[in-house]
Scaffold this active site. Sequence first.
Site, short mmCIF file in Angstrom:
data_model
loop_
_atom_site.label_atom_id
_atom_site.label_comp_id
_atom_site.label_asym_id
_atom_site.label_seq_id
_atom_site.Cartn_x
_atom_site.Cartn_y
_atom_site.Cartn_z
N HIS A 54 -11.60 3.94 -0.97
CA HIS A 54 -11.69 3.02 0.18
C HIS A 54 -12.55 1.79 -0.14
O HIS A 54 -13.08 1.15 0.78
CB HIS A 54 -12.33 3.70 1.41
CG HIS A 54 -11.50 4.78 2.03
ND1 HIS A 54 -12.05 5.88 2.62
CD2 HIS A 54 -10.16 4.93 2.16
CE1 HIS A 54 -11.09 6.66 3.09
NE2 HIS A 54 -9.93 6.10 2.81
N ASN A 71 0.86 -1.18 0.00
CA ASN A 71 0.00 0.00 0.00
C ASN A 71 0.90 1.24 0.00
O ASN A 71 1.41 1.64 1.04
CB ASN A 71 -0.87 -0.06 1.26
CG ASN A 71 -1.87 1.06 1.32
OD1 ASN A 71 -1.81 2.01 0.54
ND2 ASN A 71 -2.79 0.98 2.27
N ASP A 103 -4.52 14.95 13.52
CA ASP A 103 -4.71 13.67 14.18
C ASP A 103 -5.80 13.77 15.26
O ASP A 103 -5.78 14.66 16.10
CB ASP A 103 -3.38 13.27 14.83
CG ASP A 103 -3.38 11.84 15.29
OD1 ASP A 103 -2.77 11.00 14.60
OD2 ASP A 103 -3.99 11.54 16.35
N GLY A 109 -10.92 7.23 9.05
CA GLY A 109 -9.51 7.28 9.46
C GLY A 109 -9.03 8.68 9.20
O GLY A 109 -9.80 9.64 9.30
N GLU A 127 -12.74 2.59 14.51
CA GLU A 127 -12.47 1.42 15.34
C GLU A 127 -12.13 1.79 16.78
O GLU A 127 -12.38 1.00 17.70
CB GLU A 127 -11.28 0.63 14.76
CG GLU A 127 -11.61 -0.10 13.48
CD GLU A 127 -10.37 -0.60 12.75
OE1 GLU A 127 -9.36 -0.90 13.42
OE2 GLU A 127 -10.41 -0.68 11.51
N ARG A 186 -6.41 12.05 17.87
CA ARG A 186 -6.00 11.95 19.28
C ARG A 186 -5.52 13.29 19.82
O ARG A 186 -5.88 13.71 20.91
CB ARG A 186 -4.90 10.89 19.45
CG ARG A 186 -5.45 9.47 19.34
CD ARG A 186 -4.37 8.47 19.11
NE ARG A 186 -3.82 8.62 17.76
CZ ARG A 186 -3.06 7.72 17.16
NH1 ARG A 186 -2.75 6.62 17.78
NH2 ARG A 186 -2.62 7.92 15.94
N GLU A 201 -7.74 -4.27 4.64
CA GLU A 201 -7.63 -4.13 3.18
C GLU A 201 -6.55 -5.07 2.64
O GLU A 201 -6.64 -5.58 1.54
CB GLU A 201 -7.29 -2.68 2.83
CG GLU A 201 -8.44 -1.73 3.08
CD GLU A 201 -8.01 -0.29 3.30
OE1 GLU A 201 -7.54 0.04 4.40
OE2 GLU A 201 -8.12 0.50 2.36
N ARG A 221 -8.34 17.08 4.80
CA ARG A 221 -9.17 17.44 3.64
C ARG A 221 -10.48 18.08 4.09
O ARG A 221 -11.08 17.63 5.08
CB ARG A 221 -9.49 16.21 2.81
CG ARG A 221 -8.28 15.54 2.21
CD ARG A 221 -8.72 14.45 1.23
NE ARG A 221 -7.60 13.59 0.89
CZ ARG A 221 -7.59 12.28 1.09
NH1 ARG A 221 -8.63 11.65 1.61
NH2 ARG A 221 -6.52 11.58 0.74
N ARG A 267 -2.25 -2.01 -3.77
CA ARG A 267 -3.43 -1.16 -3.69
C ARG A 267 -3.22 0.01 -4.65
O ARG A 267 -2.18 0.67 -4.60
CB ARG A 267 -3.59 -0.63 -2.27
CG ARG A 267 -4.67 0.39 -2.14
CD ARG A 267 -4.68 0.98 -0.75
NE ARG A 267 -5.73 1.96 -0.65
CZ ARG A 267 -5.63 3.08 0.06
NH1 ARG A 267 -4.53 3.34 0.71
NH2 ARG A 267 -6.63 3.91 0.11
#
Length: 401
Positions: A178, A8, A283, A208, A334, A285, A383, A239, A89
């Site tokens: 995706h 990937n 990010d 994600g 997730e 987090r 994936e 984005r 990918r």
Amino acid sequence: MEKTLAINSGSSSLKWQLYEMPEEKVIAKGIFERIGLERSMSTVKFDGEAHTREIDIIDHRQAVLLLMDELIHFHLIKEFREITGVGHRVVAGGERFKESVLVTQTVLEEIKAISNLAPLHNPANAAGIEAFLKLLPDAVSVAVFDTAFHTTMPQAAYRYPIPNKYYNEFSVRKYGAHGTSHMYVSREAAQYFDKPLESLKLITAHIGNGASISAIDGGKSIDTSMGFTPLGGVMMGTRSGEMDPSVIPFLIENDPELKTAQDVIDLFNHQSGIKGVSEVSSDMRDLEIARDQGDKNAILAYEMFVDRLKKYIAQYFGVLNGADGLIFTAGIGENDRKVREDVVNGLSWFGMEILPERNVRGVVGEISTPTSRVKVLVIPTDEEVIIARDVEKFKKKTAFL
Ligand code: ADP
């Protein structure tokens, strides 16, 4: 022993996973990061340990050479020819690639030719493929397209309401992305439901750093939030997602720093989304730490992020005329209990109810109450295994040639 690599390649990274096939056993995995930048890094993980080192990596071709060195160095293979298949990918397959294909020189040229549909990714994907073709000429090389799963969308969903000429002559339409992930989690969901996929209506939320939502009817994608390129749809790490296109000429006319349409698109791709609004980080987090400390921009960015997710998911209840399940996957889907809770609670009118004791970190499977009309599931995406399986299919086919 037959070994297959799933590759990937991103614009500045190359993720890999080494499988023993057909057992689908992951022998090792790793990532090359910051390719072409200062302080590039390689991480190799196997037997529960991670080995990281800083190393100069100029381009994807060099990353591929280093990968093979690492595999030998860590005794993961003895010689190159143990690797009998490599799956790649590829982000954009346009209208040409409706399924995975065996890579030939012509296919490689075609992938390069549609780079305008994924300018950050397709050139990197093609560079990875080319490097492997040179290094492992006897391995079965397969391209797996992120857009392929969405080629089942009806015209009414994938066409843009602009003059037909732009579709007919320029192929301007929604392609989505995706796809491998949406396909994988929808199949897994059918197993959780213990029902045939053909009988299910699902909304899949791949959230994600990049994020997209899909409406899946009977196992087929009938709509998805990303568009002509992965810039469309919901708000993401860097984005913007959906915007009124009139902002583009307006910014060019008013901001001297933005001279061309491409400058604005770069701004929307790399400096926007969570990063642009929070001014903290792309990010999730980091964003949540700042939000919990009361940072106003971080609070707004989080609220906008959830708002866009809710709107797209709500749209797809309409597109599907009701759904059996909502599936969360990818880094945020997730792992982020709060995003799931805020999205589902904000859409309770649609018949979804979350079970707080199930909606915890690390959960896999159902997180809704037994009486929830629409089931809410967390399914870790994979994936790479889809890529390895597609390589396996072609290995079988080519064995008969
Ligand atoms: P991509 O493959 O598009 O780069 P990922 O699927 O790896 O992205 O997702 C990355 C995102 O997931 C980041 O925003 C990261 O902060 C978020 N993430 C990862 N782990 C957690 C966690 N435990 N809690 C909240 N967000 C998380």
